[in-house]
Design an enzyme around this catalytic site. Structure first.
Site, PDB file in Angstrom:
ATOM      1  CE  LYS A 217      -3.535   1.923   2.497  1.00 37.76           C
ATOM      2  NZ  LYS A 217      -4.149   1.989   3.837  1.00 37.76           N
ATOM      3  CD  GLU A 223       9.145  -5.285   7.102  1.00 34.33           C
ATOM      4  OE1 GLU A 223       9.174  -5.091   6.474  1.00 34.33           O
ATOM      5  OE2 GLU A 223       9.864  -6.007   8.422  1.00 34.33           O
ATOM      6  N   GLY A 277      -4.892  -2.097   5.218  1.00 33.09           N
ATOM      7  CA  GLY A 277      -4.291  -3.257   4.540  1.00 33.09           C
ATOM      8  C   GLY A 277      -4.172  -4.588   4.886  1.00 33.09           C
ATOM      9  NE  ARG A 278      -5.999  -4.212  10.940  1.00 31.70           N
ATOM     10  CZ  ARG A 278      -5.796  -3.368  11.004  1.00 31.70           C
ATOM     11  NH1 ARG A 278      -4.432  -3.433  10.649  1.00 31.70           N
ATOM     12  NH2 ARG A 278      -6.344  -2.361  12.220  1.00 31.70           N
ATOM     13  CD  GLU A 363      -1.609  -4.768  11.513  1.00 26.84           C
ATOM     14  OE1 GLU A 363      -0.423  -5.220  11.247  1.00 26.84           O
ATOM     15  OE2 GLU A 363      -2.386  -4.843  10.436  1.00 26.84           O
ATOM     16  CG  HIS A 394      -2.443 -35.998  15.619  1.00 26.26           C
ATOM     17  ND1 HIS A 394      -2.212 -37.600  15.889  1.00 26.26           N
ATOM     18  CD2 HIS A 394      -3.525 -36.142  14.101  1.00 26.26           C
ATOM     19  CE1 HIS A 394      -3.442 -38.210  15.702  1.00 26.26           C
ATOM     20  NE2 HIS A 394      -4.083 -37.213  14.371  1.00 26.26           N
TER      21      HIS A 394
HETATM   22  O1  F6P Z   1       3.930  -3.307  10.084  1.00 27.82           O
HETATM   23  C1  F6P Z   1       2.807  -3.365   9.808  1.00 27.82           C
HETATM   24  C2  F6P Z   1       1.444  -3.149   7.965  1.00 27.82           C
HETATM   25  O2  F6P Z   1       1.586  -1.831   8.111  1.00 27.82           O
HETATM   26  C3  F6P Z   1       0.206  -3.770   8.029  1.00 27.82           C
HETATM   27  O3  F6P Z   1      -0.870  -3.091   8.440  1.00 27.82           O
HETATM   28  C4  F6P Z   1       0.546  -3.788   6.217  1.00 27.82           C
HETATM   29  O4  F6P Z   1      -0.901  -5.211   5.924  1.00 27.82           O
HETATM   30  C5  F6P Z   1       1.581  -4.155   6.286  1.00 27.82           C
HETATM   31  O5  F6P Z   1       2.054  -3.516   7.205  1.00 27.82           O
HETATM   32  C6  F6P Z   1       2.371  -4.240   4.701  1.00 27.82           C
HETATM   33  O6  F6P Z   1       1.952  -2.454   4.439  1.00 27.82           O
HETATM   34  P1  F6P Z   1       2.012  -1.804   2.996  1.00 27.82           P
HETATM   35  O7  F6P Z   1       1.280  -2.956   2.233  1.00 27.82           O
HETATM   36  O8  F6P Z   1       2.386  -0.333   2.748  1.00 27.82           O
HETATM   37  O9  F6P Z   1       3.106  -3.176   3.128  1.00 27.82           O
END
Ligand code: F6P
Length: 502
Positions: A217, A223, A277-278, A363, A394
């Site tokens: 987003k 990452e 995001g979620r 979250e 299990h």
């Molecule tokens: O760190 C949490 C978060 O902001 C989530 O809410 C979101 O889904 C995720 O990181 C990824 O964010 P983006 O889509 O901006 O990379």
């Protein structure tokens, strides 16, 4: 025009001062605590029917819970007194119910039909169908071979690069819908920052046939950016710099960052700030999913979500499945002191559903401050965990049957495997009934009295998957309304991000 919900002033002790909250406190102490579920069933032969109902293609059996008709009446009153009906309307009307970020919350618009008139005046909403059409043209182009890699080879491998909501939704759904994958296509995902996922994938991928879908987003998440740059370096090394334009596509709201990365304009799919995001897999964030299952199947997932939205919006509190699940969650969390809830899908295709729900629920509901900035007056989100059913049986279910923890369970049960169905039903029954044989040594005794819901559906289809996801999205929202928190922000993740960047 702000509504009854967005304008509401919470009392200092909200929600604990609501009449229904007080009634539930008394009712719990005087009538429900200490009652064995076994006895509730023995006393009411119709209990299983009385506490079951259907919404869309999902059938909820909530008879194995510590509830009777009085409990359900008080819980429905709690929803009404907490202004849940007004909150639902405020969301569908596009009011800025995500107060701390000053945003509307309109994932429901992503799966609506234009004739549903969901917040059409909110900027961006009318673009929803145009983006879907653009996604369709792209997806069909990749499938037909009209859109190819830089060396004109047909794309066969789709790699989603994203994290959190930009990973969990499409990845979970791609696994759930494995039978719908287009022949000749494979799905992969890269999320963690340590680089190992891409490292392993590089061994099996042919760069000429690989399409990376970078989902973010913000397009700033460390990452995702680290992984996307590493993937770009690999494409440049194996092919050349021009190939980046053919092997990267993106879903994001940050157009400047897409320019900087080198994503060409016709390989970009946008969404809007009112998509959290979620809650985003219904948007262009679902592109990698659509690329592997086809746009027709993706649209069927949207239709499933919409079906649940209509039910949620139109049903009274006591006949509303997401509201009911939320009320049972509040009941165990706030009146029985449950700390966690397990999600156990009895199909391996939903093996990532518990992880998906972890982000969705934890979250959203992991808050200790209310929407008005005051401390919450009751416990909020529970710890969510789980695993595909047989694996769970299990490993950790010993604790659930005989341990000292009280863990309510949601079983998710498609009717497609007789053996899975038998096992799921057996677990729910064992948790509820326990053993009655007095001759058993202490260590073999199952006390039972451990609650569960079972959500049945005849088959895991794109539609039922959409319904399940929307069911839990709305459940989380309703719980948040009752607790007075903002379920749509996530400030708690910011500090760690900042510290990591030094
Ligand atoms: O760190 C949490 C978060 O902001 C989530 O809410 C979101 O889904 C995720 O990181 C990824 O964010 P983006 O889509 O901006 O990379």
């Amino acid at each position: 025009m702000p509504s009854k919900y967005t304008d509401r002033k919470l009392s200092a002790r909200y929600p604990t001062d609501l009449p229904a909250w007080k009634a539930l406190t008394d009712h719990c102490k005087s009538s429900m605590r200490g009652k064995h579920l076994r006895d509730l069933f023995a006393r009411d032969k119709k209990r299983a029917q009385r506490f079951s109902f259907k919404a869309c293609d999902l059938a909820l059996d909530y008879s194995k819970n510590h509830v009777n008709t009085t409990t359900m009446k008080h819980l429905a009153q709690l929803a009404n007194q907490a202004d849940v009906p007004a909150a639902i309307e405020a969301m569908f009307a596009g009011e800025k119910i995500n107060k701390t970020e000053d945003r509307a919350v309109l994932h429901v618009a992503l799966r609506s039909k234009i004739s549903d008139m969901v917040a059409l005046d909110t900027p961006g909403v009318r673009e929803v169908w145009e983006v879907l059409t653009n996604m369709e043209a792209f997806v069909d182009g990749v499938h037909s071979g009209k859109i190819r890699g830089s060396t004109r080879k047909k794309i066969t491998d789709i790699v989603n690069i994203g994290i959190g909501g930009s990973d969990l939704g499409p990845v979970m759904a791609s696994r759930a819908l494995r039978p719908c994958w287009k022949a000749g296509f494979r799905y992969h995902s890269v999320s963690n920052i340590d680089g190992t996922q891409l490292e392993d994938l590089k061994e099996e991928l042919d760069p000429e046939r690989t399409l990376f879908v970078v989902c973010s987003k913000t397009f700033t998440t460390q990452e995702t950016m680290v992984n996307a740059r590493a993937a770009r370096d690999w494409i440049v090394e194996k092919l050349d710099a021009v190939a980046v334009q053919y092997h990267f596509v993106a879903a994001s709201t940050n157009h400047e960052a897409l320019d900087d990365f080198g994503i060409r304009s016709d390989y970009r799919f946008g969404f809007w700030d009112w998509v959290g995001g979620r809650y985003s897999m219904w948007s262009a964030v679902g592109l990698s999913l659509a690329l592997v299952v086809g746009m027709d199947v993706f649209r069927r997932v949207l239709a499933g979500g919409r079906h649940m939205d209509l039910h949620f919006r139109q049903s009274p509190m006591d006949e509303n499945m997401p509201v009911l699940l939320a009320l049972l969650g509040v009941w165990y969390n706030n009146f029985f002191g449950a700390q966690s809830q397990a999600i156990l899908p009895y199909t391996n295709r939903l093996d990532r559903f518990p992880a998906y729900l972890q982000q969705l629920q934890m979250e959203s509901s992991g808050k200790s401050v209310r929407m008005d900035g005051k401390p919450v007056r009751c416990a909020t989100g529970m710890v969510i965990w789980g695993e595909a059913g047989s694996n769970a049986q299990h490993s950790f279910m010993q604790l659930m049957h005989q341990g000292t923890r009280f863990v309510p369970v949601d079983f998710l049960l498609p009717g497609t495997s007789k053996l899975a169905t038998a096992n799921c039903r057996a677990q729910a029954q064992a948790l509820m009934e326990g053993t009655t044989d007095k001759s058993l040594p202490a260590w073999r005794v199952h006390e039972g009295n451990r609650p569960s819901n079972t959500i049945h559906f005849s088959k895991l289809t794109p539609e039922t998957l959409g319904q399940l996801i929307a069911l839990y999205e709305h459940k989380v929202f309703v719980e948040g309304v009752i607790w007075g928190i903002d379920s749509f922000d996530q400030w708690g993740v910011e500090l760690g991000k900042k510290l990591a960047q030094g």
